[in-house]
Motif scaffolding. Structure first.
Motif, PDB file in Angstrom:
ATOM      1  N   ALA A 152      56.266  87.997  31.946  1.00 28.03           N
ATOM      2  CA  ALA A 152      55.945  88.513  30.616  1.00 28.03           C
ATOM      3  C   ALA A 152      54.936  89.642  30.729  1.00 28.03           C
ATOM      4  CB  ALA A 152      55.373  87.407  29.736  1.00 28.03           C
ATOM      5  N   THR A 153      54.994  90.534  29.752  1.00 28.64           N
ATOM      6  CA  THR A 153      53.942  91.528  29.574  1.00 28.64           C
ATOM      7  C   THR A 153      53.012  90.952  28.516  1.00 28.64           C
ATOM      8  OG1 THR A 153      55.449  93.323  30.129  1.00 28.64           O
ATOM      9  CG2 THR A 153      53.430  93.917  28.942  1.00 28.64           C
ATOM     10  N   MET A 154      51.727  90.888  28.853  1.00 27.55           N
ATOM     11  CA  MET A 154      50.745  90.240  27.989  1.00 27.55           C
ATOM     12  C   MET A 154      49.656  91.226  27.585  1.00 27.55           C
ATOM     13  SD  MET A 154      51.938  87.165  27.924  1.00 27.55           S
ATOM     14  CE  MET A 154      50.603  86.210  27.180  1.00 27.55           C
ATOM     15  N   VAL A 155      48.986  90.916  26.478  1.00 24.26           N
ATOM     16  CA  VAL A 155      47.816  91.689  26.063  1.00 24.26           C
ATOM     17  C   VAL A 155      46.711  90.697  25.708  1.00 24.26           C
ATOM     18  CG1 VAL A 155      48.497  91.899  23.624  1.00 24.26           C
ATOM     19  CG2 VAL A 155      46.974  93.607  24.650  1.00 24.26           C
ATOM     20  N   THR A 156      45.489  91.025  26.111  1.00 23.05           N
ATOM     21  CA  THR A 156      44.329  90.195  25.834  1.00 23.05           C
ATOM     22  C   THR A 156      43.096  91.091  25.833  1.00 23.05           C
ATOM     23  OG1 THR A 156      43.202  88.128  26.429  1.00 23.05           O
ATOM     24  CG2 THR A 156      43.950  89.510  28.255  1.00 23.05           C
ATOM     25  N   ASN A 157      41.924  90.490  25.887  1.00 24.52           N
ATOM     26  CA  ASN A 157      40.701  91.284  25.947  1.00 24.52           C
ATOM     27  C   ASN A 157      39.666  90.569  26.807  1.00 24.52           C
ATOM     28  OD1 ASN A 157      39.141  89.437  24.261  1.00 24.52           O
ATOM     29  ND2 ASN A 157      40.299  90.245  22.531  1.00 24.52           N
ATOM     30  N   TYR A 158      38.564  91.259  27.101  1.00 28.56           N
ATOM     31  CA  TYR A 158      37.549  90.699  27.989  1.00 28.56           C
ATOM     32  C   TYR A 158      36.901  89.443  27.411  1.00 28.56           C
ATOM     33  CZ  TYR A 158      37.322  94.316  31.648  1.00 28.56           C
ATOM     34  OH  TYR A 158      37.587  95.136  32.718  1.00 28.56           O
ATOM     35  N   GLN A 159      36.765  89.354  26.098  1.00 28.90           N
ATOM     36  CA  GLN A 159      36.141  88.156  25.537  1.00 28.90           C
ATOM     37  C   GLN A 159      37.018  86.935  25.781  1.00 28.90           C
ATOM     38  OE1 GLN A 159      35.655  87.581  21.223  1.00 28.90           O
ATOM     39  NE2 GLN A 159      33.473  87.203  21.631  1.00 28.90           N
ATOM     40  N   GLN A 160      38.332  87.076  25.585  1.00 25.39           N
ATOM     41  CA  GLN A 160      39.238  85.955  25.845  1.00 25.39           C
ATOM     42  C   GLN A 160      39.293  85.634  27.328  1.00 25.39           C
ATOM     43  OE1 GLN A 160      41.539  83.780  23.537  1.00 25.39           O
ATOM     44  NE2 GLN A 160      40.496  82.972  25.314  1.00 25.39           N
ATOM     45  N   LEU A 161      39.322  86.662  28.171  1.00 20.79           N
ATOM     46  CA  LEU A 161      39.352  86.429  29.611  1.00 20.79           C
ATOM     47  C   LEU A 161      38.083  85.722  30.082  1.00 20.79           C
ATOM     48  CD1 LEU A 161      40.950  89.751  30.914  1.00 20.79           C
ATOM     49  CD2 LEU A 161      42.024  87.486  30.781  1.00 20.79           C
ATOM     50  N   LYS A 162      36.963  86.029  29.461  1.00 19.62           N
ATOM     51  CA  LYS A 162      35.698  85.352  29.783  1.00 19.62           C
ATOM     52  C   LYS A 162      35.829  83.849  29.541  1.00 19.62           C
ATOM     53  CE  LYS A 162      30.903  85.170  28.138  1.00 19.62           C
ATOM     54  NZ  LYS A 162      29.920  85.812  27.238  1.00 19.62           N
ATOM     55  N   THR A 163      36.397  83.480  28.404  1.00 20.37           N
ATOM     56  CA  THR A 163      36.604  82.066  28.087  1.00 20.37           C
ATOM     57  C   THR A 163      37.550  81.418  29.094  1.00 20.37           C
ATOM     58  OG1 THR A 163      36.227  82.438  25.735  1.00 20.37           O
ATOM     59  CG2 THR A 163      37.449  80.453  26.329  1.00 20.37           C
ATOM     60  N   MET A 164      38.674  82.068  29.355  1.00 17.96           N
ATOM     61  CA  MET A 164      39.665  81.521  30.276  1.00 17.96           C
ATOM     62  C   MET A 164      39.063  81.337  31.666  1.00 17.96           C
ATOM     63  SD  MET A 164      42.902  83.800  28.974  1.00 17.96           S
ATOM     64  CE  MET A 164      44.246  82.930  29.793  1.00 17.96           C
ATOM     65  N   TYR A 165      38.357  82.338  32.130  1.00 20.71           N
ATOM     66  CA  TYR A 165      37.737  82.309  33.454  1.00 20.71           C
ATOM     67  C   TYR A 165      36.783  81.124  33.569  1.00 20.71           C
ATOM     68  CZ  TYR A 165      35.398  84.361  37.588  1.00 20.71           C
ATOM     69  OH  TYR A 165      34.881  84.605  38.845  1.00 20.71           O
ATOM     70  N   HIS A 188      34.221  96.339  35.791  1.00 15.83           N
ATOM     71  CA  HIS A 188      32.976  95.818  35.203  1.00 15.83           C
ATOM     72  C   HIS A 188      33.113  94.413  34.604  1.00 15.83           C
ATOM     73  CE1 HIS A 188      31.011  99.699  35.716  1.00 15.83           C
ATOM     74  NE2 HIS A 188      32.067 100.268  35.156  1.00 15.83           N
ATOM     75  N   PHE A 189      34.186  93.698  34.924  1.00 15.24           N
ATOM     76  CA  PHE A 189      34.408  92.393  34.282  1.00 15.24           C
ATOM     77  C   PHE A 189      33.251  91.426  34.537  1.00 15.24           C
ATOM     78  CE2 PHE A 189      35.936  87.996  34.295  1.00 15.24           C
ATOM     79  CZ  PHE A 189      36.384  87.895  32.989  1.00 15.24           C
ATOM     80  N   ASN A 190      32.913  91.209  35.797  1.00 14.50           N
ATOM     81  CA  ASN A 190      31.842  90.255  36.109  1.00 14.50           C
ATOM     82  C   ASN A 190      30.504  90.712  35.550  1.00 14.50           C
ATOM     83  OD1 ASN A 190      33.778  90.273  38.818  1.00 14.50           O
ATOM     84  ND2 ASN A 190      33.316  88.258  38.036  1.00 14.50           N
ATOM     85  N   GLU A 191      30.273  91.997  35.626  1.00 13.73           N
ATOM     86  CA  GLU A 191      29.015  92.571  35.150  1.00 13.73           C
ATOM     87  C   GLU A 191      28.852  92.378  33.639  1.00 13.73           C
ATOM     88  OE1 GLU A 191      26.919  96.967  35.652  1.00 13.73           O
ATOM     89  OE2 GLU A 191      29.087  96.746  35.926  1.00 13.73           O
ATOM     90  N   PHE A 192      29.907  92.623  32.875  1.00 13.89           N
ATOM     91  CA  PHE A 192      29.818  92.560  31.417  1.00 13.89           C
ATOM     92  C   PHE A 192      30.013  91.167  30.836  1.00 13.89           C
ATOM     93  CE2 PHE A 192      31.188  97.264  31.027  1.00 13.89           C
ATOM     94  CZ  PHE A 192      29.893  97.670  31.371  1.00 13.89           C
ATOM     95  N   THR A 193      30.592  90.255  31.593  1.00  9.73           N
ATOM     96  CA  THR A 193      30.846  88.896  31.075  1.00  9.73           C
ATOM     97  C   THR A 193      29.901  87.865  31.670  1.00  9.73           C
ATOM     98  OG1 THR A 193      32.479  88.390  32.776  1.00  9.73           O
ATOM     99  CG2 THR A 193      33.304  89.391  30.711  1.00  9.73           C
ATOM    100  N   GLY A 194      29.279  88.197  32.792  1.00 13.23           N
ATOM    101  CA  GLY A 194      28.455  87.219  33.484  1.00 13.23           C
ATOM    102  C   GLY A 194      29.273  86.179  34.233  1.00 13.23           C
ATOM    103  N   CYS A 195      30.590  86.347  34.302  1.00 16.18           N
ATOM    104  CA  CYS A 195      31.460  85.372  34.967  1.00 16.18           C
ATOM    105  C   CYS A 195      31.299  85.451  36.474  1.00 16.18           C
ATOM    106  CB  CYS A 195      32.924  85.632  34.616  1.00 16.18           C
ATOM    107  SG  CYS A 195      33.349  85.220  32.913  1.00 16.18           S
ATOM    108  N   LYS A 196      31.211  84.282  37.087  1.00 17.48           N
ATOM    109  CA  LYS A 196      31.198  84.196  38.538  1.00 17.48           C
ATOM    110  C   LYS A 196      31.551  82.770  38.935  1.00 17.48           C
ATOM    111  CE  LYS A 196      26.205  83.687  38.455  1.00 17.48           C
ATOM    112  NZ  LYS A 196      24.930  84.180  38.889  1.00 17.48           N
TER     113      LYS A 196
END
Length: 198
Positions: A152-165, A188-196
């Protein structure tokens, strides 16, 4: 078939960073981003989920192609803004797929033998026998294993990806680890979301 993510495009990164400062602006301007904007974006984006300070992350939109087994799709579909642009269809293509090659390697071989037999039985029913065709079709759809992969071709955003991660980074399914690895490579995903993953 393997879980796979590709053709990733990220949109709105700079404008979202600038927009992170909108709540404190008395003069609304969105000039080029500066060091202050970056520091603010990092600070706001790494807040705990649900606090709302990271809402600017909604403006960083990600579009990508993903191929995943049905058992992964069932979990991914629970997320609010993880939207299909378009996907492969079992209804239109199940009879055209090479079902064995469309499944992850862990799919039980006996199950694949049964499903391929049902597919062959369907193909051997006369087109005039609509009732038998319908019944066999339903059997085939109901018997397709969870290891069957669809793209599938999907669309999302960094806020949703932060939750999923954050919810899936230690999940039992290896596909979620691959998904988090992909997130780690977004600009900049990790930098802007704090995800690690510690």
């Amino acid at each position: 078939m393997d879980f796979n993510i590709g053709k990733t495009e990220v949109f709105g990164l700079e404008s979202a960073i600038k927009a992170s400062g909108n709540p404190m602006r008395t003069v609304f301007d969105r000039n080029e981003i500066n060091e202050k904007d970056l520091k603010r974006a990092i600070s706001l984006g790494s807040c705990r989920g649900g606090e709302g300070h990271d809402n600017y992350l909604k403006g960083i939109v990600v579009e990508f192609d993903i191929t995943a087994p049905l058992y992964w799709w069932k979990q991914a579909q629970r997320y609010h803004f993880f939207e299909y642009v378009s996907s492969q269809s079992t209804m239109h293509c199940l009879l055209k797929f090479d079902i064995t090659n469309q499944c992850v390697e862990e799919t039980n071989k006996e199950v694949l033998t049964i499903v391929n037999r049902i597919k062959d039985e369907y193909n051997n029913i006369s087109d005039d026998d609509k009732e038998a065709k319908t019944k066999k079709w339903r059997e085939l759809v109901a018997s397709t294993p969870c290891g069957f992969c669809l793209g599938a071709t999907m669309v999302t955003n960094y806020q949703q990806l932060k939750t999923m991660y954050n919810q899936r980074k230690f999940h039992k399914l290896k596909e979620w680890h691959t998904f988090c690895d992909w997130c780690d490579k977004l600009p900049h995903f990790n930098e802007f979301t704090g995800c690690k993953r510690d």
